[in-house]
Write a protein that holds these residues in place. Structure first.
Motif, mmCIF file in Angstrom:
data_model
loop_
_atom_site.group_PDB
_atom_site.id
_atom_site.type_symbol
_atom_site.label_atom_id
_atom_site.label_comp_id
_atom_site.label_asym_id
_atom_site.label_seq_id
_atom_site.Cartn_x
_atom_site.Cartn_y
_atom_site.Cartn_z
ATOM 1 N N MET A 1 -4.259 -77.315 -16.938
ATOM 2 C CA MET A 1 -2.813 -77.388 -17.091
ATOM 3 C C MET A 1 -2.382 -76.690 -18.390
ATOM 4 O O MET A 1 -1.355 -76.004 -18.426
ATOM 5 N N SER A 2 -3.188 -76.888 -19.436
ATOM 6 C CA SER A 2 -2.868 -76.241 -20.705
ATOM 7 C C SER A 2 -2.940 -74.727 -20.572
ATOM 8 O O SER A 2 -2.197 -74.001 -21.246
ATOM 9 N N LYS A 3 -3.814 -74.255 -19.700
ATOM 10 C CA LYS A 3 -3.919 -72.817 -19.459
ATOM 11 C C LYS A 3 -2.637 -72.291 -18.850
ATOM 12 O O LYS A 3 -2.130 -71.238 -19.248
ATOM 13 N N MET A 4 -2.063 -73.033 -17.890
ATOM 14 C CA MET A 4 -0.811 -72.618 -17.259
ATOM 15 C C MET A 4 0.329 -72.659 -18.269
ATOM 16 O O MET A 4 1.195 -71.783 -18.273
ATOM 17 N N GLU A 5 0.325 -73.666 -19.120
ATOM 18 C CA GLU A 5 1.376 -73.773 -20.138
ATOM 19 C C GLU A 5 1.319 -72.597 -21.108
ATOM 20 O O GLU A 5 2.352 -72.109 -21.571
ATOM 21 N N SER A 6 0.091 -72.123 -21.384
ATOM 22 C CA SER A 6 -0.052 -70.983 -22.301
ATOM 23 C C SER A 6 0.512 -69.709 -21.695
ATOM 24 O O SER A 6 0.844 -68.766 -22.409
ATOM 25 N N TYR A 7 0.614 -69.673 -20.358
ATOM 26 C CA TYR A 7 1.192 -68.524 -19.672
ATOM 27 C C TYR A 7 2.697 -68.678 -19.445
ATOM 28 O O TYR A 7 3.311 -67.873 -18.756
ATOM 29 N N GLY A 8 3.281 -69.727 -20.017
ATOM 30 C CA GLY A 8 4.725 -69.891 -19.944
ATOM 31 C C GLY A 8 5.217 -70.774 -18.822
ATOM 32 O O GLY A 8 6.419 -70.848 -18.561
ATOM 33 N N TYR A 9 4.334 -71.488 -18.143
ATOM 34 C CA TYR A 9 4.752 -72.396 -17.078
ATOM 35 C C TYR A 9 5.187 -73.736 -17.669
ATOM 36 O O TYR A 9 4.554 -74.258 -18.588
ATOM 37 N N GLU A 10 6.236 -74.276 -17.114
ATOM 38 C CA GLU A 10 6.681 -75.618 -17.481
ATOM 39 C C GLU A 10 6.159 -76.575 -16.413
ATOM 40 O O GLU A 10 6.311 -76.340 -15.223
ATOM 41 N N ILE A 11 5.521 -77.649 -16.853
ATOM 42 C CA ILE A 11 4.888 -78.580 -15.917
ATOM 43 C C ILE A 11 5.606 -79.916 -15.969
ATOM 44 O O ILE A 11 5.872 -80.462 -17.050
ATOM 45 N N LYS A 12 5.911 -80.452 -14.793
ATOM 46 C CA LYS A 12 6.587 -81.756 -14.699
ATOM 47 C C LYS A 12 5.651 -82.730 -14.003
ATOM 48 O O LYS A 12 5.250 -82.510 -12.850
ATOM 49 N N TYR A 13 5.302 -83.800 -14.720
ATOM 50 C CA TYR A 13 4.386 -84.796 -14.180
ATOM 51 C C TYR A 13 5.199 -85.940 -13.569
ATOM 52 O O TYR A 13 5.582 -86.889 -14.247
ATOM 53 N N VAL A 14 5.466 -85.836 -12.283
ATOM 54 C CA VAL A 14 6.179 -86.885 -11.558
ATOM 55 C C VAL A 14 5.259 -87.376 -10.443
ATOM 56 O O VAL A 14 4.036 -87.278 -10.558
ATOM 57 N N LYS A 15 5.823 -87.877 -9.374
ATOM 58 C CA LYS A 15 4.989 -88.351 -8.265
ATOM 59 C C LYS A 15 4.087 -87.244 -7.759
ATOM 60 O O LYS A 15 2.904 -87.451 -7.485
ATOM 61 N N HIS A 16 4.683 -86.064 -7.599
ATOM 62 C CA HIS A 16 3.911 -84.877 -7.223
ATOM 63 C C HIS A 16 4.107 -83.837 -8.314
ATOM 64 O O HIS A 16 5.230 -83.443 -8.609
ATOM 65 N N ILE A 17 3.014 -83.409 -8.923
ATOM 66 C CA ILE A 17 3.087 -82.468 -10.038
ATOM 67 C C ILE A 17 3.825 -81.203 -9.605
ATOM 68 O O ILE A 17 3.674 -80.728 -8.477
ATOM 69 N N ALA A 18 4.675 -80.656 -10.519
ATOM 70 C CA ALA A 18 5.500 -79.494 -10.185
ATOM 71 C C ALA A 18 5.448 -78.481 -11.321
ATOM 72 O O ALA A 18 5.202 -78.826 -12.478
ATOM 73 N N PHE A 19 5.684 -77.214 -10.970
ATOM 74 C CA PHE A 19 5.619 -76.123 -11.933
ATOM 75 C C PHE A 19 6.895 -75.293 -11.877
ATOM 76 O O PHE A 19 7.555 -75.192 -10.852
ATOM 77 N N ARG A 20 7.209 -74.655 -13.008
ATOM 78 C CA ARG A 20 8.364 -73.770 -13.055
ATOM 79 C C ARG A 20 8.153 -72.709 -14.132
ATOM 80 O O ARG A 20 7.740 -73.021 -15.244
ATOM 81 N N THR A 21 8.440 -71.452 -13.778
ATOM 82 C CA THR A 21 8.371 -70.380 -14.761
ATOM 83 C C THR A 21 9.697 -70.337 -15.519
ATOM 84 O O THR A 21 10.684 -70.959 -15.104
ATOM 85 N N LYS A 22 9.732 -69.556 -16.594
ATOM 86 C CA LYS A 22 10.951 -69.516 -17.422
ATOM 87 C C LYS A 22 12.130 -68.879 -16.681
ATOM 88 O O LYS A 22 13.278 -69.131 -17.012
ATOM 89 N N ASN A 23 11.846 -68.055 -15.675
ATOM 90 C CA ASN A 23 12.912 -67.404 -14.905
ATOM 91 C C ASN A 23 13.239 -68.136 -13.601
ATOM 92 O O ASN A 23 13.994 -67.638 -12.775
ATOM 93 N N GLN A 24 12.642 -69.296 -13.414
ATOM 94 C CA GLN A 24 12.804 -70.051 -12.173
ATOM 95 C C GLN A 24 13.743 -71.230 -12.415
ATOM 96 O O GLN A 24 13.605 -71.960 -13.397
#
Length: 283
Positions: A1-24
């Motif tokens: 997960m930290s690897k994805m964050e280093s690439y600029g992904y925002e991670i939301k830890y809810v019931k089902h984990i979700a991802f979002r890029t800065k342009n999304q």
């Protein structure tokens, strides 16, 4: 997960984990990508990335499973887990069907054969280099005898006294000519040495060339062994799925996931787990 964050992904830890890029604008739930991308499955693959997948135990016509219900239950559970791991591994390797897997194996097999042919070609060249060096040495040692014969080919006394040397030169010269036709890229090296009074320069150049050939062979061996390991791994995955499905020439193709789902339903697992594997994907 930290690897994805280093690439600029925002991670939301809810019931089902979700991802979002800065342009999304909206988050993408990993689960919507597929059941293999839930947080649990992702963690499981990371933790067990070096764990080898076991073998499917072929149950059909297995007398032990018929006579031992406990063993039958264990085997069914073992096969279910192994089949699920095998399916995930096949998908992770980029194959979406057994046909794609078989085509991948075929490509590896073709590449292995090409490497073997190249290896044999280099081995043959090395062998012929060793042979031609001997013939060049003979030509240099017997040159004076042959030159004496060539100046006066009708001198029967000279020929009688030097026949073996003259014939040895002629035979070796023919072998050199054959070699040059087989390996024209070495023509300038060999012809230059055959005209010289010593083979020291030839030995040096041909030894360097042989070392280069050996280096290429070593590289081929590494590639070949790597491909063999990949092929064996794919063959293992293929055998697992075929054994799990009881696949043979007369049996109808089955959906792997639907089969896993059926066994889970029969095993009375949690409804949530049954729902996760309910998506039909033919493989």
């Amino acid at each position: 997960m930290s690897k994805m964050e280093s690439y600029g992904y925002e991670i939301k830890y809810v019931k089902h984990i979700a991802f979002r890029t800065k342009n999304q604008q909206r988050f993408t739930r990993a689960k919507t990508i597929g059941v293999n991308y839930t947080e649990e499955r992702i963690k499981d693959r990371i933790l067990n990335k070096d764990k080898k997948i076991g073998n499917i135990i072929y149950i059909k016509n297995n007398e032990k499973t018929k006579s031992n219900k406990g063993y039958e239950h264990w085997t069914t559970k073992h096969n279910l887990k192994t089949a699920a791991s095998t399916l995930i591994e096949i998908r992770d390797k980029g194959f979406n069907s057994m046909e794609e897997l078989e085509r991948g194996m075929s490509r590896i097999s073709i590449e292995k054969n090409e490497l073997k042919r190249e290896f044999d070609k280099l081995s043959w060249e090395q062998k012929r280099i060793k042979e031609v060096i001997k013939h060049i040495q003979i030509c240099i040692n017997k040159r004076e005898h042959y030159e004496g014969y060539r100046k006066n080919p009708n001198d029967k006394i000279y020929m009688m006294m030097n026949r073996k040397d003259v014939e040895a030169y002629q035979k070796s010269y023919e072998e050199i000519d054959i070699f040059l036709k087989q390996f024209p890229h070495l023509k300038h090296v060999v012809l230059g040495a055959s005209k010289a009074k010593s083979v020291k320069g030839l030995f040096k150049k041909l030894n360097e060339h042989s070392k280069n050939l050996q280096t290429k062979q070593d590289e081929i061996i590494k590639k070949y062994n790597s491909l063999s390991a990949k092929y064996d791994e794919l063959e293992h995955l293929k055998a697992n799925m075929n054994n799990y499905l009881g696949k043979n020439k007369t049996e109808k193709k089955k959906s792997v996931i639907s089969e896993i789902n059926r066994h889970r339903v029969e095993g009375k697992e949690e409804p949530k787990e049954r729902k996760e594997v309910s998506k039909e994907v033919e493989i």
